[in-house]
Design an enzyme around this catalytic site. Structure first.
Site, PDB file in Angstrom:
ATOM      1  CD  GLU A 141       7.405   6.774  -0.507  1.00 57.52           C
ATOM      2  OE1 GLU A 141       6.266   6.610  -0.024  1.00 57.52           O
ATOM      3  OE2 GLU A 141       7.923   7.812  -0.607  1.00 57.52           O
ATOM      4  CG  HIS A 162       5.045   7.766   4.350  1.00 58.92           C
ATOM      5  ND1 HIS A 162       5.926   8.537   4.251  1.00 58.92           N
ATOM      6  CD2 HIS A 162       4.168   8.118   5.413  1.00 58.92           C
ATOM      7  CE1 HIS A 162       5.567   9.761   5.132  1.00 58.92           C
ATOM      8  NE2 HIS A 162       4.601   9.513   5.863  1.00 58.92           N
ATOM      9  CB  CYS A 166      10.027   6.730   2.089  1.00 62.31           C
ATOM     10  SG  CYS A 166       8.451   6.894   2.856  1.00 62.31           S
ATOM     11  CB  CYS A 199       9.681  11.861   3.408  1.00 62.63           C
ATOM     12  SG  CYS A 199       9.604  10.247   4.067  1.00 62.63           S
TER      13      CYS A 199
END
Length: 175
Positions: free
Chosen positions: A73, A71, A104, A101
């Site tokens: 992040e 992801h 993250c 999420c």
């Protein structure tokens, strides 16, 4: 180091934490998100800022890397930690186009990020207030400052357009 090196030299004269600065850094993250969408990745971008300069930037790479943890992040956190040669990012701000999420949010808390600024809310998986608020959970040892909804309409529209195109283009949805 990402292919988006031009972002790493961006600086702003606005005060840290000002809405104008936050909007500009979210725009930088949106540029990364758009590039991800062109690669058929879910268009989410993130930049990390320290002392008024972008020190890291990334977009989702789950499809390219075949890695569910790739992801934006987490990739940006890894890059910033590597660049600073430390795991504590307690003097940094993460800017991301979508509410983080759970995975993250966990990485954000563990990295001791000072601030998190995000664009669109995520009603299905958001952990900064939509589903739960892991970022500011009172039992955790670190709680970053959070500014939500910066350029939310623009960030949300990018995601909506991407998924609309995915539904139209049968069989091309990210896997």
């Amino acid at each position: 180091m990402p292919a988006d090196n031009h972002l790493l030299n961006a600086t702003l004269s606005h005060g840290a934490g000002s809405l104008a600065a936050d909007e500009q850094y979210i725009r930088n993250a949106l540029d990364l998100a758009r590039e991800a969408g062109k690669r058929n990745e879910v268009p989410i971008g993130a930049v990390i800022v320290r002392d008024g300069s972008i020190i890291a930037g990334a977009s989702n790479r789950t499809v390219r890397d075949q890695d569910p943890t790739a992801h934006a992040e987490l990739l940006a956190i890894r890059e910033a930690s590597s660049k600073l040669d430390r795991w504590r990012l307690d003097d940094c701000t993460l800017y991301v186009t979508l509410e983080p999420c759970a995975m993250c949010a966990g990485g954000i808390v563990l990295s001791r990020m000072k601030r998190v600024v995000f664009g669109a809310w995520d009603a299905k998986a958001g952990m900064a207030g939509s589903v739960e608020d892991l970022l500011r959970h009172p039992r955790l040892n670190h709680r970053p400052e959070v500014r939500a909804g910066v350029l939310a309409a623009e960030c949300g529209a990018l995601l909506e357009d991407f998924f609309r195109r995915q539904r139209v283009e049968e069989g091309s949805a990210p896997r």
